[in-house]
Design a protein around this motif. Structure first.
Motif, PDB file in Angstrom:
ATOM      1  N   LYS A   2       0.844  -1.197   0.000  1.00  0.00           N
ATOM      2  CA  LYS A   2       0.000   0.000   0.000  1.00  0.00           C
ATOM      3  C   LYS A   2       0.881   1.249   0.000  1.00  0.00           C
ATOM      4  CE  LYS A   2      -3.618   2.379   2.407  1.00  0.00           C
ATOM      5  NZ  LYS A   2      -4.429   2.526   3.575  1.00  0.00           N
ATOM      6  N   VAL A   6      -0.957   6.940  -3.715  1.00  0.00           N
ATOM      7  CA  VAL A   6      -1.381   6.329  -4.976  1.00  0.00           C
ATOM      8  C   VAL A   6      -2.903   6.333  -5.016  1.00  0.00           C
ATOM      9  CG1 VAL A   6      -1.422   4.231  -6.371  1.00  0.00           C
ATOM     10  CG2 VAL A   6       0.670   4.913  -5.193  1.00  0.00           C
ATOM     11  N   LEU A   7      -3.432   6.867  -6.079  1.00  0.00           N
ATOM     12  CA  LEU A   7      -4.876   6.945  -6.265  1.00  0.00           C
ATOM     13  C   LEU A   7      -5.239   6.151  -7.513  1.00  0.00           C
ATOM     14  CD1 LEU A   7      -7.637   8.268  -5.588  1.00  0.00           C
ATOM     15  CD2 LEU A   7      -6.949  10.150  -7.070  1.00  0.00           C
ATOM     16  N   THR A   8      -6.137   5.201  -7.359  1.00  0.00           N
ATOM     17  CA  THR A   8      -6.627   4.426  -8.493  1.00  0.00           C
ATOM     18  C   THR A   8      -7.978   4.998  -8.900  1.00  0.00           C
ATOM     19  OG1 THR A   8      -5.517   2.455  -7.680  1.00  0.00           O
ATOM     20  CG2 THR A   8      -7.278   2.124  -9.281  1.00  0.00           C
ATOM     21  N   ILE A   9      -8.128   5.272 -10.178  1.00  0.00           N
ATOM     22  CA  ILE A   9      -9.368   5.835 -10.700  1.00  0.00           C
ATOM     23  C   ILE A   9     -10.232   4.695 -11.214  1.00  0.00           C
ATOM     24  CG2 ILE A   9     -10.352   7.447 -12.366  1.00  0.00           C
ATOM     25  CD1 ILE A   9      -8.518   8.760 -10.252  1.00  0.00           C
ATOM     26  N   ASN A  10     -11.411   4.542 -10.640  1.00  0.00           N
ATOM     27  CA  ASN A  10     -12.262   3.417 -10.985  1.00  0.00           C
ATOM     28  C   ASN A  10     -13.451   3.772 -11.867  1.00  0.00           C
ATOM     29  OD1 ASN A  10     -10.835   1.372  -9.483  1.00  0.00           O
ATOM     30  ND2 ASN A  10     -11.545   2.425  -7.648  1.00  0.00           N
ATOM     31  N   HIS A  15     -12.425   9.987 -13.013  1.00  0.00           N
ATOM     32  CA  HIS A  15     -11.425  10.364 -14.012  1.00  0.00           C
ATOM     33  C   HIS A  15     -11.589  11.819 -14.432  1.00  0.00           C
ATOM     34  CE1 HIS A  15      -9.310  10.669 -17.800  1.00  0.00           C
ATOM     35  NE2 HIS A  15     -10.465  10.831 -18.415  1.00  0.00           N
ATOM     36  N   THR A  18     -10.594  14.146 -11.695  1.00  0.00           N
ATOM     37  CA  THR A  18      -9.141  14.162 -11.505  1.00  0.00           C
ATOM     38  C   THR A  18      -8.457  15.027 -12.559  1.00  0.00           C
ATOM     39  OG1 THR A  18      -9.193  11.971 -10.482  1.00  0.00           O
ATOM     40  CG2 THR A  18      -7.070  12.733 -11.330  1.00  0.00           C
TER      41      THR A  18
END
Length: 112
Positions: A2, A6-10, A15, A18
């Motif tokens: 972890k 870090v950002l994950t765009i789902n 999106h 962001t």
């Protein structure tokens, strides 16, 4: 593993938000966006929003085929165009290429 930053765009909504946030705040970020030749997908929004800003770098990892948007950006980016201002047409918009364009060769997403 972890990572705190870090950002994950789902989702598409995340999106879009962001892209707007990064464009508005001009906050430094590393964006990893796929669509190998830049002819579609989320990468298009990042390119339209940030390609005309010299503070950004675009790193291509792998081959960009002739006739693709990725190849056009490589060819007419400042470093490869004698530092003249090149451009690319994205969704009917002419976008100046002011960002630094770099390529790391030797990688491929193809099996074999």
């Amino acid at each position: 593993m972890k990572y705190n930053n870090v950002l994950t765009i789902n989702s598409h909504k995340e999106h879009v938000n962001t892209v707007k946030y990064l464009t508005k705040t001009k906050r430094p970020a590393i964006v990893i966006a796929t669509s190998g030749m830049c002819n579609g997908g989320r990468i298009m929004n990042y390119l339209k929003a940030m390609l005309d800003d010299k503070r950004h770098d675009v790193l291509f990892v792998g081959y960009q085929a002739k006739g693709t948007i990725g190849r056009t950006i490589q060819k007419y980016g400042p470093a490869n165009n004698g530092n003249k201002l090149g451009y690319v047409d994205l969704d009917g918009q002419r976008i100046p290429i002011k960002a630094n364009i770099c390529t790391i060769g030797g990688y491929s997403a193809h099996a074999g």
